[in-house]
Scaffold this active site. Sequence first.
Site, short mmCIF file in Angstrom:
data_model
loop_
_atom_site.label_atom_id
_atom_site.label_comp_id
_atom_site.label_asym_id
_atom_site.label_seq_id
_atom_site.Cartn_x
_atom_site.Cartn_y
_atom_site.Cartn_z
CD GLU A 1 15.85 -1.62 -0.17
OE1 GLU A 1 14.65 -1.28 -0.22
OE2 GLU A 1 16.50 -1.97 -1.17
CG ASN B 1 13.36 -7.52 -3.70
OD1 ASN B 1 12.27 -7.42 -3.14
ND2 ASN B 1 13.91 -6.51 -4.37
CD GLU B 2 10.45 -4.92 -6.64
OE1 GLU B 2 11.18 -4.17 -7.30
OE2 GLU B 2 9.43 -4.53 -6.03
CE1 TYR C 1 6.43 0.30 -1.85
CE2 TYR C 1 7.04 -1.09 -3.71
CZ TYR C 1 7.27 -0.63 -2.41
OH TYR C 1 8.34 -1.11 -1.69
CD GLU D 1 9.72 -4.23 -1.69
OE1 GLU D 1 9.51 -3.28 -2.46
OE2 GLU D 1 10.79 -4.88 -1.70
CD GLN E 1 12.33 0.35 2.59
OE1 GLN E 1 13.24 0.62 3.35
NE2 GLN E 1 12.51 -0.04 1.31
O1 AHR Z 1 10.89 -0.25 -1.19
C1 AHR Z 1 11.70 0.36 -2.14
C2 AHR Z 1 11.99 -0.55 -3.32
O2 AHR Z 1 10.83 -0.86 -4.00
C3 AHR Z 1 12.57 -1.90 -3.00
O3 AHR Z 1 13.95 -1.86 -2.79
C4 AHR Z 1 12.25 -2.70 -4.22
O4 AHR Z 1 12.11 -4.07 -3.93
C5 AHR Z 1 10.97 -2.06 -4.73
O5 AHR Z 1 11.05 -1.77 -6.06
#
Ligand code: AHR
Length: 482
Positions: A24, A171-172, A239, A296, A345
């Site tokens: 990103e 995205n989100e 995450y 992600e 990432q």
């Molecule tokens: O990966 C970092 C961020 O995490 C991304 O920009 C977003 O999609 C997520 O909240």
Amino acid sequence: MSIELLLQKKGPKISKYIYGQFSEHLGHGIYGGLYVGEDSDIPNVNGMRRDVVAALKAIHVPVLRWPGGLFADTYHWQDGIGSKATRKKIVNTNWGDVTEDNSFGTHEYFELLRQLGADAYINANIGSGTVQEMAEWVEYMTMAGESPMSKLRQENGRQEPWPLKFFGIGNESWGGGGNMRPTYYADVYRQYQTFLPQYDKDQPIYKVACGPNEDDYNWTDNVMKIAGKYLDALSLHYYTIPTNDWQHKGSATDFPEAQWDATMSQTQQMDELITRHTTIMDKYDPDHKVDLIVDEWGTWYDVTENTNPGFLQQQNTIRDAMVAAINLNIFQKHADRVHMTNIAQMVNVLQAMILTDGAKMLKTPTYYVFDMYQKHMDAELISGIGAVPENVSYTASQKDGELTISVVNYDAYEANQLDFTGIQAYQTIQTATILTAQAMDAHNTFEEPDVVQEVAYTGATLSQAGLQLKLPAKSVVTITLK
Ligand code: AHR
């Protein structure tokens, strides 16, 4: 303990895209990490760092998601084309309010893909963009014949269209991508996908809808119900945060033993999330036409001290290697539905493969896991029967007459042993590597870049009885038999 591998049972193909990456416009994820510009003193090819590209080529990155993330919903692609001297300078409001000079845009992204040999996965801006803006971007990238956007692309130096394989619409969108409710998003998705041009009828662009945040099953239910027949995949985000507290996530290196255990149990929730989301998908899509992707995932800690909090820079230890292996094992287990994942990432951000500091570069423990797992890409998943010891997980696959088994022992202190039977068809050990370390926070630094790295593994015994693997604490082993 022993696992009988069922070599004769036909398993699904493990898509190579499970080993996908995400970069990103965030901190030094692109600028400085991948792209330094043609005039940099750091050796580069058309602006891309030679050292970083060479390391990434070695792990055969199959696909790279770009330009975000949250950044995608503020990105206007026309800012990133044409002469670099006149490209619009914008503020990256999501990530540190830094000025973004747009010197890395569409042409540079496809140049990076060319150098990596990776496929494209672009995320559109539906948060602050328009349907027309999205449609014109796709026209710019993929229209072969004459059109306003193909003409513009050609004026900017690119004659042929680029292959655009994957395309994300949102995205989100449940959060920073627009704070939409699922029913509203599902209609927005339907609208945008209607105007997504498909110029190459032989290779239609694969459409990805914004999926749930973690365990938001209501999101999946509504999006599948309303938009399910218009998408190729739904994307899940999850995450691993050791403390499960976004305000105090914990340090990447300086953590107590309890956080090791918490990290291992948090990360294993991925299995339940995939299982439950796919069960809902089954209700609307019993024929499995729609894939689940996880675009992600990875660890997220407090940022490294004295770094910009908006840059999400963190160290990467043997603990991250465990997380990578556990998740890759889970993704492979679900290979019938999970077609792609993109760890967050690729460089310098969150659970990165590579860290850079000026001209210096290092490979992280996570990088080595991706290296060790390469033989599973596009192989056939092999299932097994039997119990594994506590704190151990494995995956196995077959391809080109080879059987590859990867095992992780994520116990912080205890060695373990795991045996495999049913593999008489394989007579010799072709390759065997291990990644392990003594300290829970062992990691590589720019001063000592080789503290944690994969080495030859000698803990395997192959006999008529089967394969016996001795697994030190905190280890990942991959062995290929012929
Ligand atoms: O990966 C970092 C961020 O995490 C991304 O920009 C977003 O999609 C997520 O909240």
